[in-house]
Scaffold this motif. Structure first.
Motif, PDB file in Angstrom:
ATOM      1  N   SER A   1       0.856  -1.189   0.000  1.00 41.10           N
ATOM      2  CA  SER A   1       0.000   0.000   0.000  1.00 41.10           C
ATOM      3  C   SER A   1       0.882   1.225   0.000  1.00 41.10           C
ATOM      4  O   SER A   1       2.078   1.158   0.276  1.00 41.10           O
ATOM      5  CB  SER A   1      -0.927   0.013   1.225  1.00 41.10           C
ATOM      6  N   ALA A   2       0.275   2.359  -0.261  1.00 48.55           N
ATOM      7  CA  ALA A   2       1.004   3.621  -0.282  1.00 48.55           C
ATOM      8  C   ALA A   2       1.339   4.051   1.141  1.00 48.55           C
ATOM      9  O   ALA A   2       0.776   3.556   2.118  1.00 48.55           O
ATOM     10  CB  ALA A   2       0.171   4.695  -0.980  1.00 48.55           C
ATOM     11  N   ALA A   3       2.268   4.985   1.242  1.00 45.61           N
ATOM     12  CA  ALA A   3       2.716   5.447   2.558  1.00 45.61           C
ATOM     13  C   ALA A   3       1.579   6.081   3.337  1.00 45.61           C
ATOM     14  O   ALA A   3       1.436   5.860   4.548  1.00 45.61           O
ATOM     15  CB  ALA A   3       3.863   6.448   2.401  1.00 45.61           C
ATOM     16  N   ASP A   4       0.716   6.877   2.666  1.00 45.27           N
ATOM     17  CA  ASP A   4      -0.360   7.545   3.385  1.00 45.27           C
ATOM     18  C   ASP A   4      -1.353   6.545   3.961  1.00 45.27           C
ATOM     19  O   ASP A   4      -1.849   6.705   5.078  1.00 45.27           O
ATOM     20  CB  ASP A   4      -1.061   8.553   2.471  1.00 45.27           C
ATOM     21  N   ASP A   5      -1.632   5.465   3.242  1.00 50.31           N
ATOM     22  CA  ASP A   5      -2.566   4.457   3.728  1.00 50.31           C
ATOM     23  C   ASP A   5      -1.987   3.731   4.938  1.00 50.31           C
ATOM     24  O   ASP A   5      -2.677   3.489   5.937  1.00 50.31           O
ATOM     25  CB  ASP A   5      -2.883   3.469   2.612  1.00 50.31           C
TER      26      ASP A   5
ATOM     27  N   LYS B   1      -3.521   3.889   8.854  1.00 47.51           N
ATOM     28  CA  LYS B   1      -3.911   2.684   9.595  1.00 47.51           C
ATOM     29  C   LYS B   1      -3.259   2.655  10.974  1.00 47.51           C
ATOM     30  O   LYS B   1      -3.888   2.317  11.978  1.00 47.51           O
ATOM     31  CB  LYS B   1      -3.514   1.442   8.802  1.00 47.51           C
ATOM     32  N   LEU B   2      -1.964   3.006  11.050  1.00 50.55           N
ATOM     33  CA  LEU B   2      -1.267   2.977  12.325  1.00 50.55           C
ATOM     34  C   LEU B   2      -1.771   4.063  13.273  1.00 50.55           C
ATOM     35  O   LEU B   2      -1.828   3.855  14.487  1.00 50.55           O
ATOM     36  CB  LEU B   2       0.227   3.138  12.099  1.00 50.55           C
ATOM     37  N   VAL B   3      -2.164   5.206  12.763  1.00 47.35           N
ATOM     38  CA  VAL B   3      -2.737   6.252  13.611  1.00 47.35           C
ATOM     39  C   VAL B   3      -4.056   5.772  14.206  1.00 47.35           C
ATOM     40  O   VAL B   3      -4.345   5.966  15.398  1.00 47.35           O
ATOM     41  CB  VAL B   3      -2.924   7.545  12.803  1.00 47.35           C
TER      42      VAL B   3
ATOM     43  N   GLN C   1      -2.968  12.927  11.505  1.00 49.29           N
ATOM     44  CA  GLN C   1      -3.697  13.017  12.751  1.00 49.29           C
ATOM     45  C   GLN C   1      -5.064  12.376  12.566  1.00 49.29           C
ATOM     46  O   GLN C   1      -5.492  12.090  11.441  1.00 49.29           O
ATOM     47  CB  GLN C   1      -3.851  14.481  13.196  1.00 49.29           C
ATOM     48  N   THR C   2      -5.734  12.136  13.670  1.00 48.22           N
ATOM     49  CA  THR C   2      -7.044  11.495  13.625  1.00 48.22           C
ATOM     50  C   THR C   2      -7.996  12.315  12.765  1.00 48.22           C
ATOM     51  O   THR C   2      -8.167  13.515  12.976  1.00 48.22           O
ATOM     52  CB  THR C   2      -7.609  11.343  15.048  1.00 48.22           C
ATOM     53  N   GLY C   3      -8.604  11.641  11.780  1.00 48.94           N
ATOM     54  CA  GLY C   3      -9.569  12.308  10.908  1.00 48.94           C
ATOM     55  C   GLY C   3      -8.964  12.962   9.693  1.00 48.94           C
ATOM     56  O   GLY C   3      -9.703  13.421   8.818  1.00 48.94           O
ATOM     57  N   LEU C   4      -7.627  13.019   9.605  1.00 51.45           N
ATOM     58  CA  LEU C   4      -6.975  13.625   8.448  1.00 51.45           C
ATOM     59  C   LEU C   4      -5.966  12.641   7.869  1.00 51.45           C
ATOM     60  O   LEU C   4      -5.304  11.917   8.617  1.00 51.45           O
ATOM     61  CB  LEU C   4      -6.255  14.918   8.830  1.00 51.45           C
ATOM     62  N   PRO C   5      -5.809  12.596   6.537  1.00 52.50           N
ATOM     63  CA  PRO C   5      -4.886  11.639   5.920  1.00 52.50           C
ATOM     64  C   PRO C   5      -3.429  12.072   6.091  1.00 52.50           C
ATOM     65  O   PRO C   5      -3.135  13.186   6.527  1.00 52.50           O
ATOM     66  CB  PRO C   5      -5.297  11.668   4.444  1.00 52.50           C
ATOM     67  N   TYR C   6      -2.547  11.181   5.738  1.00 53.40           N
ATOM     68  CA  TYR C   6      -1.103  11.447   5.784  1.00 53.40           C
ATOM     69  C   TYR C   6      -0.743  12.510   4.754  1.00 53.40           C
ATOM     70  O   TYR C   6      -1.120  12.429   3.587  1.00 53.40           O
ATOM     71  CB  TYR C   6      -0.344  10.150   5.505  1.00 53.40           C
ATOM     72  N   ASN C   7      -0.015  13.520   5.217  1.00 49.00           N
ATOM     73  CA  ASN C   7       0.390  14.617   4.340  1.00 49.00           C
ATOM     74  C   ASN C   7       1.860  14.922   4.611  1.00 49.00           C
ATOM     75  O   ASN C   7       2.201  15.503   5.642  1.00 49.00           O
ATOM     76  CB  ASN C   7      -0.454  15.865   4.607  1.00 49.00           C
ATOM     77  N   PRO C   8       2.764  14.504   3.719  1.00 47.70           N
ATOM     78  CA  PRO C   8       4.190  14.740   3.972  1.00 47.70           C
ATOM     79  C   PRO C   8       4.546  16.215   4.054  1.00 47.70           C
ATOM     80  O   PRO C   8       5.584  16.576   4.615  1.00 47.70           O
ATOM     81  CB  PRO C   8       4.881  14.049   2.795  1.00 47.70           C
ATOM     82  N   GLU C   9       3.699  17.100   3.493  1.00 50.34           N
ATOM     83  CA  GLU C   9       3.964  18.533   3.582  1.00 50.34           C
ATOM     84  C   GLU C   9       3.527  19.115   4.924  1.00 50.34           C
ATOM     85  O   GLU C   9       3.931  20.215   5.273  1.00 50.34           O
ATOM     86  CB  GLU C   9       3.244  19.277   2.451  1.00 50.34           C
TER      87      GLU C   9
END
Length: 841
Positions: A308-312, A316-318, A347-355
């Motif tokens: 899976s992609a890094a954001d996914d 999941k871990l969050v 953070q909870t409720g928001l996807p992974y954002n490297p920026e």
């Protein structure tokens, strides 16, 4: 069917108030029971009669003694145990270390007061009996009473002391103590050995008082004492059973890792069994937490095992962190590669954002920054009261409590995993902290693995790009490049090499022995053996080689001069061949030949010019000789005849004629002085330097002494810095100092308080010498004229001179590789500075 043991109930939790109430009750008995037993035994053995004992108890002395000591014990000993009671009540100023320290001090305090109390008690009994009864004590009676008091105090005090220790054991179930307050060995000795010994002593006391044979009365006394011993043993057995109770209930439980059974596994004593119980419970709690961590790790593996992609993966871990540790909001903050700020990546409720969803500077006061810098997990139950929490972040996300664990990979912290509550304060347990740390470890590994995958993909792309660049470089460079294997066969070749050697394509060269093909003959036509070839050094010995004295041979049989470089090639640390780069140096050799011819011509011209300069120098020396001898004779004649006219015919001349003659003489003398100065300036320029160490301080002092002798009427304050030295030509340096100090002496002649200073200072690592005075000074706008020959800033009517002195100083300093400059102010003074950097030989 087997019986299932019931779940063990957790022991009663003592409050500080309940502990002190029970503690005072035991102290009360410890101070009241010994007098009862002691006085009774004194009566039995016949030391006192019933009437005498009644008289003692009815007087105020003995009751006052017992009540006073009891009041003191009930005040002092509970005060000593205040740290334990405060810790049981959970007061903020309390600590488990202080509670343990109070318990460790208790035995000494208890026995000190208790034994003093019972050691003085016989004296109070004897004094009361003497004052208020007809009893007359003897030394033997006093000794017997003291012995009875001591033995009774130990027989009665020990069981009560152990009851107090058992009370401590129930009170400190949550404290991890490193060593027992009292050991089982001590209990066994005191109860099993010391008390029977004391009982035997009491029997001796009794036999001492009686006939010495066994009677019913003797039996009753023995039975009573044995009852006391049995009672003490029963108390010891109860104490030992209390110590074993937590372990016994844990061993009979089906699952000792349940929360109920772990709560029941609370130490009930202060001996080794209490320590063992605490350590056993701690080990079971660690095992329970490790099982939970293992379960979490398995869940992490299941969540991240599928591609899976890094954001996914991070999302999941969050979510897993929120499900496992709890909290209202979970944050993942990653450290920027520059190390200057943290990015809120997820953070909870928001996807992974490297920026980053938000940003925290590393110099900002923040819990995440504190966890990064310390490298430790930090838990805060009240974020509003903790200065480590950022007010901006706390207000933005309404954070009440927070738990932050650093993400660590290979010893480096790369970010922070943080969970928080938004609606209530929360005290994070050891279990939650360890689960958070386990999740942080797994999350760090997942992030680092994703980074490695991204880096591997980037590296692969970079490798392909480098290969394309190398291929482009080989095709585009003007230098010829080819490679050979260990046998000297060509493995690759670039277009420039093919073109220089006159072949049609690289296929004509690949696989060919390059030494045999292009490097087989020396420039003079001699055969070039393969074992002498410098390229072979790279292939066989791994040494780099270079030559510009050889030729390469083209396909058509012609040769051309080359400069080539040969370097060994390695693969997996094994020598596999060499790479050779060469250029055609035909044009360079032609240019070098032309340059050599030009240099020869220039050398001829330099020799001719040197000869011309030698002739000019000889002419200058002849001119100096002419000036020094031929011009001085007419000047001396003019001055001499003018003086003769004044002396021989002065009476016949009027004042105007005398003035004319004096002016002629002054002009001739000034012309003579000017000639001397010019000759000095010429000698300064032409003289050969003879460097030697020079004591400038002593030289300056000698010059000043000469000036004082020449002008004894002058009062000048001269300051010369000690131990100033340099390396240079002593004669020239003296000439420079004579001019500088002479000028200072001359231009301070109109000062009533003249000051001259010679010293040195360091500027930018260079020593700067100076001569400073408070004389006439000069205007700084004319400073550029000071060191020119015949340049004077003062008229001859003000100060005498020819304007050659400072020009001489400048030439001397320049010849010593230094520089000279001046600073001044009109009517204030002047300062002349110079350096002596190097002295050519």
């Amino acid at each position: 069917m087997t019986d299932t043991p019931p779940s063990a109930a957790a022991p009663e939790k003592l409050s500080g108030r309940k502990f002190l109430r029970r503690f005072r009750w035991l102290i009360f008995h410890a101070w009241n029971i010994p007098p009862i037993f002691g006085l009774t035994f004194i009566l039995i053995v016949g030391v006192l009669t019933p009437a005498q004992l009644g008289g003692i108890l009815l007087t105020p002395l003995e009751p006052a003694y017992i009540i006073g000591w009891l009041a003191f014990a009930l005040w002092f000993l509970p005060r000593q145990m205040r740290p334990l009671s405060e810790w049981l009540d959970g007061k903020s100023a309390s600590s488990p270390e202080a509670a343990l320290q109070a318990m460790r001090r208790f035995p000494l305090a208890f026995w000190s007061i208790f034994l003093i109390y019972l050691a003085i008690a016989p004296l109070s009994v004897v004094v009361a009996a003497h004052l208020f009864t007809d009893y007359q004590a003897t030394a033997i009676d006093l000794f017997r009473i003291e012995l009875i008091a001591l033995i009774v105090s130990i027989i009665v005090g020990l069981p009560i002391f152990f009851l107090i220790l058992d009370l401590f054991g129930r009170a400190i179930g949550g404290i991890d103590f490193k060593r027992p307050i009292i050991t089982i060995r001590t209990k066994v000795f005191l109860i099993g050995a010391l008390i029977p010994l004391l009982i035997d002593t009491m029997l001796v006391q009794y036999y001492w008082a009686r006939t010495g044979y066994f009677t019913a009365e003797t039996f009753l006394i023995w039975l009573m004492l044995e009852g006391l011993a049995i009672g003490g043993s029963l108390i010891f057995a109860h104490s030992f059973g209390q110590s074993l109770a937590p372990l016994r209930t844990s061993l009979t439980a089906d699952d000792p890792l349940t929360q109920t059974n772990l709560a029941a596994l609370t130490p009930q004593s202060t001996d080794e069994l209490g320590m063992l119980t605490h350590r056993y419970r701690h080990a079971l709690e660690e095992l329970r937490i490790h099982n939970e961590i293992l379960e979490v790790t398995n869940r992490v593996l299941r969540e991240t095992s599928a591609p899976s992609a890094a954001d996914d993966t991070v999302s999941k871990l969050v979510r897993l962190c929120k499900d496992t540790v709890g909290g209202d909001q979970v944050f993942l903050l990653l450290l920027d590669p520059s190390g200057t700020f943290l990015l809120g990546a997820a953070q909870t409720g928001l996807p992974y954002n490297p920026e980053g969803h938000f940003r925290i500077e590393m110099d900002e006061n923040s819990l995440a920054v504190a966890a990064i810098k310390s490298g430790d997990t930090i838990s805060i139950s009240d974020c509003a009261a903790d200065p480590r929490v950022s007010p901006r972040i706390r207000e933005q996300f309404n954070i009440q409590s927070a738990l932050a664990a650093p993400l660590r990979v290979s010893g480096q912290v790369i970010g922070v995993l943080l969970t928080s509550t938004q609606h209530a304060h929360h005290e994070y347990s050891s279990r939650e902290i360890q689960l958070m740390e386990a999740l942080a470890r797994e999350l760090a590994v997942a992030i680092e693995s994703q980074r490695l995958r991204d880096a591997r993909a980037a590296a692969e792309a970079a490798r392909r790009e480098r290969e394309e660049q190398v291929e482009l470089l080989l095709e585009s460079t003007a230098e010829a490049i080819y490679g050979v294997d260990a046998e000297g066969r060509c493995t690759f070749v670039n277009p420039a090499c093919v073109r220089m050697l006159g072949y049609a394509s690289e296929q004509d060269l690949l696989g060919q022995n390059m030494h045999t093909l292009i490097h087989h003959t020396y420039p003079d036509g001699r055969p070039y053996p393969k074992h002498e070839c410098l390229v072979r050094l790279s292939v066989q010995q791994g040494q780099s080689a270079h030559s510009d004295q050889e030729v390469h041979w083209r396909k058509d049989g012609s040769s051309f001069p080359v400069e080539y470089w040969s370097h060994p090639m390695y693969r997996d640390a094994k020598l596999v061949g060499a790479v050779v780069t060469f250029v055609d140096i035909t044009e360079r050799l032609r240019s070098e030949q032309a340059l050599r011819e030009l240099n020869a011509s220039l050398e001829q011209r330099v020799a001719e010019r040197t000869a011309q300069l030698a002739i000019i120098n000889r002419e200058l020396e002849a001119f100096s000789y002419s000036v020094s001898h031929d011009l001085r004779a007419p000047l001396r004649a003019i001055d001499g005849f003018s003086q003769a006219l004044l002396e021989d015919y002065g009476q016949d001349l009027d004042d105007t004629a005398k003035n004319y003659l004096n002016r002629v003489r002054n002009g001739a003398q000034r012309m003579s002085t000017l000639i001397d100065d010019l000759l000095k300036l010429s000698r300064v320029t032409r003289a050969v330097l003879q460097p030697a160490p020079v004591d400038l301080s002593q030289m300056a002092q000698d010059i000043v002494d000469e000036l004082r002798m020449s002008h004894p009427q002058r009062q000048v304050i001269v300051s010369i810095q000690d131990r100033l030295s340099a390396t240079g030509d002593p004669g020239l340096l003296r000439s420079a100092l004579e001019n500088l100090l002479g000028n200072a002496w001359k231009y301070t002649s109109r000062r009533t308080e003249a000051n001259i200073e010679f010293g040195a200072r360091v500027e930018d690592g260079t020593r700067v010498f100076f001569v400073r005075d408070n004389g006439a000074g000069f205007d700084m706008q004319y400073v550029d004229k000071l060191f020119g020959a015949f340049q004077r800033l003062h008229g001859p009517n003000e100060f005498e001179g020819t304007g050659i002195g400072l020009a001489t100083v400048q030439r001397i300093i320049h010849r010593h590789g230094g520089r000279v400059w001046a600073e001044g102010e009109t009517d204030t003074g002047a300062a002349f500075y110079f350096t002596l950097v190097r002295v050519p030989g």
